[in-house]
Structure formats: C-alpha cells, structure tokens
Design an enzyme around this catalytic site. Structure first.
Site, PDB file in Angstrom:
ATOM      1  N   THR A  92       0.836  -1.201   0.000  1.00 21.35           N
ATOM      2  CA  THR A  92       0.000   0.000   0.000  1.00 21.35           C
ATOM      3  C   THR A  92       0.871   1.251   0.000  1.00 21.35           C
ATOM      4  O   THR A  92       0.570   2.223  -0.710  1.00 21.35           O
ATOM      5  CB  THR A  92      -0.946  -0.031   1.223  1.00 21.35           C
ATOM      6  OG1 THR A  92      -1.781  -1.197   1.095  1.00 21.35           O
ATOM      7  CG2 THR A  92      -1.821   1.195   1.302  1.00 21.35           C
TER       8      THR A  92
ATOM      9  N   GLU B 161      -3.130  -2.964  -6.938  1.00 19.26           N
ATOM     10  CA  GLU B 161      -3.457  -4.197  -6.194  1.00 19.26           C
ATOM     11  C   GLU B 161      -2.504  -4.220  -5.000  1.00 19.26           C
ATOM     12  O   GLU B 161      -1.308  -4.477  -5.158  1.00 19.26           O
ATOM     13  CB  GLU B 161      -3.216  -5.429  -7.078  1.00 19.26           C
ATOM     14  CG  GLU B 161      -4.060  -5.472  -8.330  1.00 19.26           C
ATOM     15  CD  GLU B 161      -5.513  -5.857  -8.074  1.00 19.26           C
ATOM     16  OE1 GLU B 161      -5.890  -6.062  -6.896  1.00 19.26           O
ATOM     17  OE2 GLU B 161      -6.275  -5.934  -9.044  1.00 19.26           O
TER      18      GLU B 161
ATOM     19  N   CYS C 186      -0.929 -12.038  -0.832  1.00 20.48           N
ATOM     20  CA  CYS C 186      -1.754 -10.884  -0.453  1.00 20.48           C
ATOM     21  C   CYS C 186      -3.078 -11.351   0.128  1.00 20.48           C
ATOM     22  O   CYS C 186      -3.616 -10.727   1.027  1.00 20.48           O
ATOM     23  CB  CYS C 186      -1.964  -9.967  -1.639  1.00 20.48           C
ATOM     24  SG  CYS C 186      -2.617 -10.791  -3.083  1.00 20.48           S
TER      25      CYS C 186
HETATM   26  P1  NAD Z   1       6.677  -3.307  -2.887  1.00 23.86           P
HETATM   27  O1  NAD Z   1       5.591  -2.274  -2.877  1.00 23.86           O
HETATM   28  O2  NAD Z   1       7.865  -3.112  -2.057  1.00 23.86           O
HETATM   29  O3  NAD Z   1       7.208  -3.532  -4.376  1.00 23.86           O
HETATM   30  C1  NAD Z   1       6.351  -3.865  -5.449  1.00 23.86           C
HETATM   31  C2  NAD Z   1       6.993  -3.418  -6.747  1.00 23.86           C
HETATM   32  O4  NAD Z   1       7.038  -1.988  -6.779  1.00 23.86           O
HETATM   33  C3  NAD Z   1       8.420  -3.888  -6.965  1.00 23.86           C
HETATM   34  O5  NAD Z   1       8.580  -4.231  -8.326  1.00 23.86           O
HETATM   35  C4  NAD Z   1       9.231  -2.648  -6.618  1.00 23.86           C
HETATM   36  O6  NAD Z   1      10.483  -2.609  -7.242  1.00 23.86           O
HETATM   37  C5  NAD Z   1       8.334  -1.554  -7.144  1.00 23.86           C
HETATM   38  N1  NAD Z   1       8.549  -0.233  -6.557  1.00 23.86           N
HETATM   39  C6  NAD Z   1       9.103   0.071  -5.359  1.00 23.86           C
HETATM   40  N2  NAD Z   1       9.083   1.412  -5.162  1.00 23.86           N
HETATM   41  C7  NAD Z   1       8.494   1.952  -6.260  1.00 23.86           C
HETATM   42  C8  NAD Z   1       8.160   3.284  -6.633  1.00 23.86           C
HETATM   43  N3  NAD Z   1       8.402   4.336  -5.850  1.00 23.86           N
HETATM   44  N4  NAD Z   1       7.544   3.472  -7.833  1.00 23.86           N
HETATM   45  C9  NAD Z   1       7.249   2.427  -8.627  1.00 23.86           C
HETATM   46  N5  NAD Z   1       7.545   1.143  -8.323  1.00 23.86           N
HETATM   47  C10 NAD Z   1       8.158   0.910  -7.141  1.00 23.86           C
HETATM   48  O7  NAD Z   1       5.899  -4.680  -2.545  1.00 23.86           O
HETATM   49  P2  NAD Z   1       6.546  -6.103  -2.292  1.00 23.86           P
HETATM   50  O8  NAD Z   1       7.232  -6.053  -0.958  1.00 23.86           O
HETATM   51  O9  NAD Z   1       7.277  -6.523  -3.516  1.00 23.86           O
HETATM   52  O10 NAD Z   1       5.233  -7.013  -2.169  1.00 23.86           O
HETATM   53  C11 NAD Z   1       4.589  -7.271  -0.966  1.00 23.86           C
HETATM   54  C12 NAD Z   1       3.303  -6.471  -0.854  1.00 23.86           C
HETATM   55  O11 NAD Z   1       2.534  -6.642  -2.041  1.00 23.86           O
HETATM   56  C13 NAD Z   1       2.395  -6.939   0.268  1.00 23.86           C
HETATM   57  O12 NAD Z   1       1.842  -5.835   0.933  1.00 23.86           O
HETATM   58  C14 NAD Z   1       1.304  -7.713  -0.437  1.00 23.86           C
HETATM   59  O13 NAD Z   1       0.084  -7.791   0.260  1.00 23.86           O
HETATM   60  C15 NAD Z   1       1.185  -6.947  -1.705  1.00 23.86           C
HETATM   61  N6  NAD Z   1       0.618  -7.780  -2.756  1.00 23.86           N
HETATM   62  C16 NAD Z   1      -0.629  -7.464  -3.224  1.00 23.86           C
HETATM   63  C17 NAD Z   1      -1.217  -8.257  -4.176  1.00 23.86           C
HETATM   64  C18 NAD Z   1      -2.585  -7.933  -4.708  1.00 23.86           C
HETATM   65  O14 NAD Z   1      -2.924  -8.449  -5.756  1.00 23.86           O
HETATM   66  N7  NAD Z   1      -3.365  -7.096  -4.055  1.00 23.86           N
HETATM   67  C19 NAD Z   1      -0.542  -9.374  -4.677  1.00 23.86           C
HETATM   68  C20 NAD Z   1       0.730  -9.665  -4.183  1.00 23.86           C
HETATM   69  C21 NAD Z   1       1.303  -8.850  -3.225  1.00 23.86           C
END
Ligand code: NAD
Length: 470
Positions: free
Chosen positions: A223, A243, A277
């Site tokens: 989030t 998401e 998630c």
């Molecule tokens: P994250 O937000 O750290 O990273 C997700 C992606 O965003 C990565 O590819 C990362 O490199 C990129 N990113 C990071 N900073 C960014 C920025 N400032 N601008 C654009 N892109 C950026 O998340 P994570 O730790 O990889 O994943 C775990 C989280 O994802 C958990 O909270 C989980 O619940 C959520 N998740 C949600 C879903 C869903 O469908 N709702 C599915 C899987 C995971």
C-alpha cells in the site's frame, strides 16, 4: 531456452546494461546471476519502442491478439520446467509450488485470451443508435512484486496485450529472473516493442511511473508504494490499477467441521510461507470451539515440512528484509507475553526460514492483528457474537479478501455480504480465477484486474452516438 544469462528486452532485442546487479537465493543466501540495471536511457528506448508499436498492435484484430497470446501460453507450457526451477532459485518456494505457479500462469494467459470485450448497444430506436465501446490506452507498465513473480506478471501481460496495449514489465529487484525470461520467450509471438521487460534497482519503478509516454500503470505491491505510484501518475493523469496489501480475516463459525476447516485454514495461512496478499492473516474462531480448533491447527502445523526440498510445504521467506520484519513481529509477540505455538519439521540452519507460528488469542490491538505480517505468523482470535466479529473484521483500513466457514452456507453468505473486502469466500479462501475480477476495497487498492471488469481498466470508454433521422 537458456536460463543462465539475463537481458532486458527492448524492441524485440536482448540488451545489456553497463551496470549489473543480482538477486539472492533465499534458501541459501547465495548470489543469483547478474541482471541488468536499466538507466533512464533504457526506459526512454523501451517507451519509444512501445509507442511506435502501439498503432499497429491496437489495430490488430482482437482474434489475432488472442491467438498470439495462446501461442505464447503454449510456449510457456513447453518451458514449464525451466521456469519452475528458476522460480525456486529466485523466489524460494518449493518446486511443487513453483510448478503450480507456472501452470497457473499458462491458465491465466489462456483464460484472458478467451475473453472478449464486445461493443454494447445501449440504445437503439428509429432516431438513434448509441454504442459503448472500449479503446486501448497506449503504453502500459506492469510493476510486479516478489511473492508470485510469474503469475502476477502474466495477470498484467494478457489483459494489456489482448486489449491492444503494448506492455513493459518491471519485475521486483528481488525476483527479476523469470520476468525477464517471460519477455524473452515472447519475442516470436508479438511485434517488436509490444512486450518488453526492464530490470533495475529501486530507481527504475519511479522512472517508469513518471514517464510522460506511459498511459497506464498496473501495480501490485504494498500500500505504501501504491500511494507513491498514484502520486506520480496523478501529475499527468495516467491511469492506475493498484493491487495492494491486505489483512484477510477468516471467520470460523460454531458449526464448522473442526478437523477439515483447521487443515484448510492452516494451508491457506501458511502457503508460500504466508507471503500471499490473500492469505488468511487473522483467524477468528467461535469461542465454543476455540480450544479444539486451536489444538487441531497446532497438531497440523507441527507436521508441515519446512525446507527447500521439492515436496516441502513451506520454503524460506523471499528476502532478508522480509525475514527481519517477520522476526521483528515474533519478537514483539514474545515481548508482549502472547503465547505463540510453532510447528514445522526439517528446518535447515541456513536461509531465510521461519517456522509456521500461531499466536494464541492476542489482544485485538497487538501488532500481529493490526499489521499485515506477509509471513508465516498468524493470530488465532476468539469471538462470541456475529455483530462483534463483523465489527472486528471490518475495523481496518484494508479490505482485500475474507472468508466465512460454516455448514450453513446461507447464513455464512449473509455474514460474507457484510464484510468490506474485494473478494469474500464461503468455505474457501485465496481462490482466484482469470475470469473473475480481483481488487481491493479501501487501502487494498483501486480498480481491479482480470475478468471483463479487469479488461475495461486497460481501456478508454467511448460512447458513440449515431443519429439516423437526419
Ligand atoms: P513493494 O511495494 O515493495 O514492491 C512492489 C513493486 O514496486 C516492486 O517491483 C518494486 O520494485 C516496485 N517499486 C518500489 N518502489 C516503487 C516506486 N516508488 N515506484 C514504482 N515502483 C516501485 O511490494 P513487495 O514487498 O514486492 O510485495 C509485498 C506487498 O505486495 C504486500 O503488501 C502484499 O500484500 C502486496 N501484494 C498485493 C497483491 C494484490 O494483488 N493485491 C498481490 C501480491 C502482493
């Protein structure tokens, strides 16, 4: 396909960068192979190639785009074993589950390729005909997290491509390998620039979301990052689908079959080491069966195999940051004096492994109830009235998934309808389908992916007014 060297895919070509980096194998903490670190110039090249490819791809008939996605799905199916092995190496999940993820990815590609987004005639009379149609947006960027790097990428690739939008996939820096190979594999099936991938460090995501040539960002992740993506996109009103994280509750009713439901809940809470998630993250059990349910759950988690064997149930956490975060939550539980019960057999000494852990009825205000752990630590909570449990389940700013478990499906459905979450299951949890829209309420996201509703998020709506009586 060669799974030992890794490239960006820009305009149909495999490209390298001056600087490289690598991920870590979470089962051993050993370095994985080098991958590109894309620069703003790489982003520029990829976006221009996608923009150049857009008119041709948008003008390609839907059936041809669908056929190309199907051929691509067949190719992924042929390469299943190579992708699954690579997925184990970069993500850490045991081979049996890595294979499932590739099978699901193929299913997602085919499932989306089956869909059509037909024009709708919303009014037809002697004077006029009014049509609602859907047109592609332009260049899209798919930003993917590290927990399901293949299926979540395919869940963006297929909807973007079928609706006529070129896509650039940006995998997580923790799990860049399969994402790059997905784009490499796609080259024979799509014109250059239609399906590209860039890997990089933490600068790459912001560079892509800020690019004026990007029309839509489909983001899956936390989030906190989702808010940054939306802020960046808002500067030029680029479209976003977000998401995001959740804190899914499962409500176990007094009449539930204790043995069957305890086993199912343990599976759905600890699958992928809790890094889903829509994993079960808060287990609310009716007070009349609480002790029996807890004992069954504990008995079951004691048998779960936790290591990197192909048939293990749980592998390591994907990265050191997440490993430290979840261990921090466990420390907090111990410091607060809440009783935790651990399970698991066969834990190795190295790697980011954490035992499956149940926290026994901690206060509702404790961190383990309030925060999304995204790891194998889950609170078990006792409830007494439906009004009270619904209030506790809904008293959160996230709303991704939830479930109700009861022999009385009608009554359970009544409770389910009162839960504020994007997906609510009765006697099931964590189930998704390429034909069913998926998205979060509240801070769990904006918009949805998959199904017809998901395809619409990759399109403009156009209302076409045809006046006949002139
Ligand atoms: P994250 O937000 O750290 O990273 C997700 C992606 O965003 C990565 O590819 C990362 O490199 C990129 N990113 C990071 N900073 C960014 C920025 N400032 N601008 C654009 N892109 C950026 O998340 P994570 O730790 O990889 O994943 C775990 C989280 O994802 C958990 O909270 C989980 O619940 C959520 N998740 C949600 C879903 C869903 O469908 N709702 C599915 C899987 C995971």
């Amino acid at each position: 396909m060669d799974f030992s060297s890794f490239y960006n895919v820009i305009q149909g070509k495999l490209t390298v960068t001056a600087t490289t980096r690598h991920g870590i194998n979470p089962a051993t903490a050993a370095p994985n192979p080098e991958v590109p670190v894309s620069t703003p110039a790489d982003v520029e090249n990829a976006v221009s190639a996608a923009k150049a490819a857009f008119p041709l791809w948008a003008g390609t008939p839907w059936e041809e785009r669908s056929a190309a996605i199907r051929k691509y799905a067949d190719a992924l199916e042929r390469e299943q074993e190579g992708f699954a092995t690579l997925l184990v190496q970069e993500q850490g999940k045991p081979l049996q589950f890595a294979r499932n993820e590739i099978v699901d990815s193929v299913r997602w590609l085919r499932g989306i390729a089956d869909l059509t987004l037909a024009e709708e005639v919303v009014r037809e009379d002697d004077e006029s005909r009014i049509i609602v149609r859907y047109t592609p947006l332009g260049v899209t960027v798919g930003i993917v997290p590290w927990n399901y790097p293949v299926v979540l990428a395919c869940g963006k690739i297929a909807p973007s491509l079928i609706t006529g939008n070129p896509i650039i996939i940006k995998p997580s820096p923790f799990t860049p390998y399969c994402g790059l190979k997905l784009a490499e594999l796609a080259r024979p099936f799509f014109p250059p620039g239609v399906f590209q991938a860039l890997s990089g460090d933490d600068n790459l995501g912001p560079c892509l979301t800020a690019h004026p040539g990007v029309a839509k960002i489909s983001f899956t992740g936390s989030t906190a990052t989702g808010k940054k993506v939306m802020e960046s996109a808002s500067r030029r009103l680029a479209r976003v689908t977000l998401e995001l994280g959740g804190n899914d509750a499962a409500i176990i009713c007094a009449d539930a079959d204790i043995e069957t439901v305890a086993t199912a809940i343990a599976t759905l809470a600890f699958l992928n080491s809790g890094q889903i998630c829509i994993a079960v993250k808060r287990i609310y059990v009716h007070e009349s069966i609480y002790n029996q349910f807890r004992d069954k759950l504990v008995e079951y988690i004691r048998t779960l195999k936790v290591n990197s064997d192909d048939d293990a149930f749980m592998g390591p956490l994907q990265n050191k940051m997440q490993f430290d975060r979840v261990n921090g939550l466990v420390d907090d539980i111990q410091n607060q004096g809440h009783i935790a019960v651990t399970g698991g057999v066969g834990m190795p000494k190295t790697g980011y492994f954490i035992k499956p852990t149940i926290v026994d009825n901690p206060p509702e205000t404790s961190r383990i109830v309030q925060e999304e752990p995204f790891g194998p630590v889950v609170p078990l909570l006792s409830w007494s009235s439906e009004v009270e449990v619904l209030r506790r389940v809904n008293d959160t700013d996230v709303g991704l998934g939830a479930s109700v478990w009861s022999r009385d499906v009608g009554r359970a459905a009544e409770l389910a309808r009162q839960i504020e979450a994007g997906s609510v299951w009765v006697n099931k949890h964590t189930f998704i389908d390429p034909h069913v829209p998926f998205g979060g309420h509240k801070s769990s996201g904006i918009g949805c992916e998959w199904g017809i509703e998901g395809l619409k998020t990759f399109c403009n709506v156009q209302s076409l007014f045809l006046q006949k009586d002139i």
